[in-house]
Design a protein around this motif. Structure first.
Motif, mmCIF file in Angstrom:
data_model
loop_
_atom_site.group_PDB
_atom_site.id
_atom_site.type_symbol
_atom_site.label_atom_id
_atom_site.label_comp_id
_atom_site.label_asym_id
_atom_site.label_seq_id
_atom_site.Cartn_x
_atom_site.Cartn_y
_atom_site.Cartn_z
ATOM 1 N N ILE A 112 120.930 87.532 106.199
ATOM 2 C CA ILE A 112 120.643 87.808 105.102
ATOM 3 C C ILE A 112 120.290 86.687 104.148
ATOM 4 O O ILE A 112 121.183 85.859 104.053
ATOM 5 N N ARG A 113 119.015 86.788 103.760
ATOM 6 C CA ARG A 113 118.367 85.599 103.098
ATOM 7 C C ARG A 113 118.789 85.428 101.878
ATOM 8 O O ARG A 113 119.365 84.613 101.157
ATOM 9 N N GLU B 220 114.771 94.722 102.408
ATOM 10 C CA GLU B 220 113.554 94.307 102.747
ATOM 11 C C GLU B 220 113.710 93.305 104.144
ATOM 12 O O GLU B 220 114.320 92.400 104.028
ATOM 13 N N ILE B 221 113.018 93.754 105.086
ATOM 14 C CA ILE B 221 113.105 92.889 106.456
ATOM 15 C C ILE B 221 111.855 92.115 106.787
ATOM 16 O O ILE B 221 110.675 92.828 106.549
ATOM 17 N N GLU B 222 111.748 90.821 106.814
ATOM 18 C CA GLU B 222 110.581 89.945 106.961
ATOM 19 C C GLU B 222 109.830 90.650 108.027
ATOM 20 O O GLU B 222 110.159 91.298 109.018
ATOM 21 N N ILE C 79 120.703 96.953 94.147
ATOM 22 C CA ILE C 79 121.028 95.876 94.636
ATOM 23 C C ILE C 79 119.793 95.613 95.517
ATOM 24 O O ILE C 79 119.143 96.649 96.259
ATOM 25 N N LYS C 80 119.375 94.399 95.841
ATOM 26 C CA LYS C 80 118.237 94.092 96.448
ATOM 27 C C LYS C 80 118.531 93.108 97.506
ATOM 28 O O LYS C 80 119.118 92.015 97.080
ATOM 29 N N ILE C 81 118.059 93.344 98.655
ATOM 30 C CA ILE C 81 118.452 92.500 99.743
ATOM 31 C C ILE C 81 117.368 92.168 100.690
ATOM 32 O O ILE C 81 116.429 92.957 101.148
ATOM 33 N N ALA C 82 117.191 90.914 100.850
ATOM 34 C CA ALA C 82 116.098 90.451 101.959
ATOM 35 C C ALA C 82 117.035 89.562 102.862
ATOM 36 O O ALA C 82 117.812 89.032 103.198
ATOM 37 N N VAL C 83 116.328 90.330 104.326
ATOM 38 C CA VAL C 83 116.739 89.764 105.595
ATOM 39 C C VAL C 83 115.549 88.968 106.166
ATOM 40 O O VAL C 83 114.332 89.230 106.126
ATOM 41 N N GLY C 84 115.973 87.703 106.747
ATOM 42 C CA GLY C 84 114.995 86.790 107.345
ATOM 43 C C GLY C 84 115.323 86.839 108.981
ATOM 44 O O GLY C 84 116.293 87.398 109.016
ATOM 45 N N LEU C 85 114.212 86.586 109.387
ATOM 46 C CA LEU C 85 114.393 86.649 111.038
ATOM 47 C C LEU C 85 114.124 85.438 111.819
ATOM 48 O O LEU C 85 114.080 85.476 113.094
ATOM 49 N N ASN C 86 114.264 84.168 111.156
ATOM 50 C CA ASN C 86 114.183 83.069 111.826
ATOM 51 C C ASN C 86 115.547 82.282 111.724
ATOM 52 O O ASN C 86 115.641 80.946 111.568
ATOM 53 N N GLY C 87 116.714 83.016 112.061
ATOM 54 C CA GLY C 87 118.150 82.411 112.130
ATOM 55 C C GLY C 87 118.155 81.308 112.978
ATOM 56 O O GLY C 87 117.718 81.373 113.958
ATOM 57 N N GLY C 88 118.745 80.251 112.725
ATOM 58 C CA GLY C 88 119.205 79.007 113.617
ATOM 59 C C GLY C 88 120.247 79.653 114.614
ATOM 60 O O GLY C 88 120.898 80.608 114.485
ATOM 61 N N THR C 89 120.366 78.523 115.677
ATOM 62 C CA THR C 89 121.575 78.706 116.668
ATOM 63 C C THR C 89 122.333 77.695 116.825
ATOM 64 O O THR C 89 121.557 76.329 116.735
#
Length: 186
Positions: free
Chosen positions: A121-122, A62-64, A147-157
């Motif tokens: 990967i959240r 799942e991608i945000e 397996i359940k994978i959630a991906v966040g789109l607000n990663g820091g730099t």
């Protein structure tokens, strides 16, 4: 092992041992789930290891913000040389589902490729249980794991510069980023 499958380890001090059997010959690979052996006395002669071929794991990604049109692959990276069996990964369908086979018992770090810019990967879970540090434990068996994978789109730099004591830029320096100091190798 002997021709009848018997094995012996001797001279072991008391302690907790993890035992796995691997068969790899004539193009056939079979691996047993890991068995924990708490050796508290002089011996344990009841151990039985059952070799089996790799199995399939499946799951969802799942991608945000909803589904993505870009093709993605979920890949499992083995964490122990003993667990090393190449795992190719599974392509993620438009519905977010994927499957990977063959997968043998072991511990794996979960990767998703490619990830959008600033994505990370959240969370990762296996059969409803959260997995720390994106590491899943299938050492007790693979069969039918989800397996359940959630991906966040607000990663820091993190960015910056390295300079020497004189204040001049330092050429060829190595910069290391780690969540825990224990992850940094000397």
């Amino acid at each position: 092992t002997t021709p009848d499958g018997k094995f012996t380890f001797s001279g072991l001090p008391p302690g907790q041992y993890h035992v796995t059997a691997i068969y790899d010959a004539a193009g056939v690979k079979l691996i047993s789930p890991t068995v924990d052996v708490p050796l508290e006395t002089a011996s344990d002669t009841s151990l039985s290891l059952n070799l089996a071929p790799g199995d399939e794991v499946s799951g969802t990604l799942e991608i945000e913000g909803g589904p993505s049109v870009e093709k993605r692959t979920v890949r499992l990276e083995t964490l122990s040389p003993m667990d090393y069996v190449p795992v190719h990964g599974g392509e993620v369908g438009r519905d977010g589902n994927f499957s990977i086979a063959p997968v043998y018992p072991g511990k794996f770090r979960v990767h998703v490729e490619p990830l959008p810019e600033n994505a990370f990967i959240r969370t990762v879970g296996v059969d409803g249980a959260a997995a720390a540090d994106n590491v899943i434990d299938l050492s007790r068996g693979v069969g039918g794991s989800k397996i359940k994978i959630a991906v966040g789109l607000n990663g820091g730099t993190v960015e910056g510069s390295v300079s020497s004591e004189t204040g001049k830029p330092a050429c060829c320096a190595m910069v290391v980023l780690a969540a825990k100091v224990e992850e940094v190798n000397d």
